[in-house]
Design an enzyme around this catalytic site. Structure first.
Site, short mmCIF file in Angstrom:
data_model
loop_
_atom_site.label_atom_id
_atom_site.label_comp_id
_atom_site.label_asym_id
_atom_site.label_seq_id
_atom_site.Cartn_x
_atom_site.Cartn_y
_atom_site.Cartn_z
N LYS A 171 0.95 -1.02 0.20
CA LYS A 171 -0.13 -0.09 -0.06
C LYS A 171 0.94 1.39 -0.15
O LYS A 171 2.03 0.93 0.45
CB LYS A 171 -1.09 -0.09 1.01
N SER A 258 -17.00 -0.93 -11.89
CA SER A 258 -18.02 -1.57 -11.08
C SER A 258 -17.61 -2.85 -10.34
O SER A 258 -18.60 -3.40 -9.42
CB SER A 258 -19.24 -2.04 -11.84
N SER A 426 -8.34 -6.30 -11.09
CA SER A 426 -7.05 -5.76 -11.21
C SER A 426 -6.00 -6.85 -11.77
O SER A 426 -5.39 -6.65 -12.60
CB SER A 426 -6.45 -5.10 -9.83
#
Length: 544
Positions: A171, A258, A426
């Protein structure tokens, strides 16, 4: 039975009292040292507002305590190791998983358009590198700090393992308020941050693949790709794979927008269609007429609301930061989408009533917290009436709040599984980039034509029969859906549902194996940690 146990305990106590101090010490050292909850994490169980990083570690260590005996048993494969050595090996790996291997802080100057100089601070954390590349977003926010990115990197590791993605967790973020910068300044900051990470070998298609997060999106990902392609990656044929969440015309993927919301719906669907789990909370299977309240109508909440609405549920309330809407007969989510597209807010929507009530505690069947962290705490948990909670946001429930709701029999579908739809798609984008071909280009037409030709062939064969009394064979709804699944978005959607189904099965099996009842969060952490543990243990824990 209780009297017998009491007598045994009393006898044991008397025997210990008669032992010499040396014998008592030998007895203590001969016992297995069980995995302990770190002292600094013990208050998390009762805190109203614990740090998110502490929550993630608390959940992990709680799972580690549950699964440790099973892991020690698995060490029996090493016949040359003594029992203490097996226990030490397990303990070392569990402690490794509970720590963050790398966290880099970078500080760099920029020149604002008004001529002022500013020092910008950014972070990138790598949790454990049991699988490469690592995966995790980049956010722009004023609350970005070392502890937050470490916690978010940790949960990405567990999230990827939970849905069987071959990634470790990472992250990153930059501590800025993006609203105070224009597009040119944000581009300068993004490109400079990219270079700082590249110089430290912290990102790359085979190292760590960032993605959009809070206040970042396809635009920022395009800037990162461009910066990498023109510098460190100018010879890299897989340069597009340095980030995911890109615009489709820059190597992105259809269906990504979405994906997280669809994953929230699918995660809930896999439990709401399961009679065994619905019996646990006294529900009938299926979405029909289930009353849902959604907290947040951003990217995640809006699509989660859309898909549960299409599945037959009634969305009776939507809670945003500035307004709450309710309609006991159900809100038309498709109509609300059109309204938000025009007005940029749900405020003023004419087909629902604005309310000052806290919708988190209103009467409903299913609650979907899809916005911010720590909205369900020990202060309001006792008033929550939903029996099924789908965690679309990261960390929407504190451990203290969760304990109250678990005792009430509420079923949580936890965040590390429930909102994994985004990282799953992803992964599909990453595969598209390194394979250099879009989904469906090579075989979708062949599959569609195969189904048509099989049906036509059956009809032709039946027509050759003498009596000609056979009706014409037609594709049913499911077969039509397979035949028409030819676009990239359709293929991605089908693949996402397959991934979510596989993960749900694993979580359910773990919950049953360890007799965790409705504690699905612990089951999900155990399910994830087993895979991380096995990857580290089989490759050697010193490989970090």
């Amino acid at each position: 039975m209780l009297r017998i146990l009491s007598s045994v305990n009393t006898l044991g106590m008397r025997m210990r009292m008669r032992m010499s101090p040396q014998a008592q010490m030998a007895l203590r050292t001969s016992r297995r040292e069980e995995h302990q909850m770190p002292e600094k994490l013990k208050p998390v169980e009762t805190d109203k507002d614990p740090e998110f990083s502490a929550m993630v570690l608390y959940y992990y260590h709680k799972a580690a305590q549950t699964m440790e005996p099973q892991l020690i048993k698995s060490m029996a494969q090493y016949a040359h190791l003594k029992p203490k050595e097996r226990e030490a090996r397990v303990s070392a790996i569990l402690n490794l998983i509970g720590s963050v291997s790398t966290c880099v802080e970078v500080n760099f100057p920029i020149v604002r358009q008004d001529g002022n100089y500013e020092i910008v601070t950014g972070y990138r954390a790598h949790h454990v590198r049991h699988r490469l590349p690592l995966k995790g977003g980049i956010r722009y926010a004023m609350d970005v700090d070392e502890n937050e990115v470490k916690a978010l990197a940790s949960i990405m590791t567990f999230k990827c393992a939970c849905v069987n993605l071959p990634y470790g967790g990472s992250k990153g973020g930059i501590r800025i308020d993006p609203k105070k910068y224009n597009a040119a300044e944000l581009q300068t900051i993004t490109r400079r941050f990219t270079m700082e990470l590249l110089k430290r070998n912290m990102i790359g298609p085979g190292i760590d693949v960032p993605a959009p997060d809070v206040n970042t999106g396809p635009r920022e990902m395009s800037w990162i790709v461009d910066q990498y392609s023109k510098t460190f990656g100018y010879k890299d044929i897989n340069a597009l794979a340095i980030v995911t969440g890109k615009p489709v015309h820059v190597g992105g993927i259809n269906g990504r927008h979405s994906a997280t919301g669809r994953g929230v719906w699918k995660a809930g669907d896999l439990f709401i269609q399961d009679k065994e789990w619905m019996d646990l909370i006294g529900f009938k299977t299926g979405w029909k007429d289930k009353r849902c309240i959604v907290q947040g109508f951003g990217n995640v909440g809006s699509f989660a609301a859309k898909f549960v609405h299409e599945a037959g549920a009634k969305v009776i309330g939507i809670k945003e930061f500035d307004v709450s809407l309710e309609n006991k007969d159900g809100i038309d989510i498709i109509d609300l989408f059109d309204y938000v597209a025009e007005k940029k807010s749900i405020k003023g929507y004419p087909k629902a009533q604005e309310t000052s009530n806290d919708l988190l505690t209103q009467d409903c069947d299913v609650l979907l917290p899809c916005a911010t962290q720590k909205v369900i705490t020990n202060e309001n948990a006792k008033d929550v009436k939903a029996k099924l909670i789908l965690e679309g946001a990261n960390g929407p429930t504190t451990p203290a709040g969760e304990k109250i709701l678990l005792d009430k029999g509420v079923l949580f579908v936890p965040d590390l599984y429930c909102n994994a739809g985004g990282v799953t798609v992803s992964y599909f984008e990453y595969l598209k980039n390194i394979n250099h071909v879009s989904y469906g280009k090579m075989n979708s037409k062949t599959t569609s034509e195969l189904i048509r030709n099989v049906i036509d062939s059956i009809n032709e064969s039946l027509n050759e029969c003498n009596d000609g009394s056979f009706p014409k064979i037609k594709a049913n709804r499911k077969l039509k859906k397979m035949r028409e699944c030819t676009t990239e978005a359709d293929i991605v959607d089908a693949a996402l549902q397959t991934v979510m189904e596989s993960a749900a099965l694993g979580i359910k099996q773990v919950a049953n194996k360890f007799e965790l009842c409705n504690d699905l969060r612990r089951a999900a952490y155990i399910w994830s940690t087993f895979k991380i543990f096995n990857a580290l243990e089989s490759s050697g824990i010193s490989q970090q």
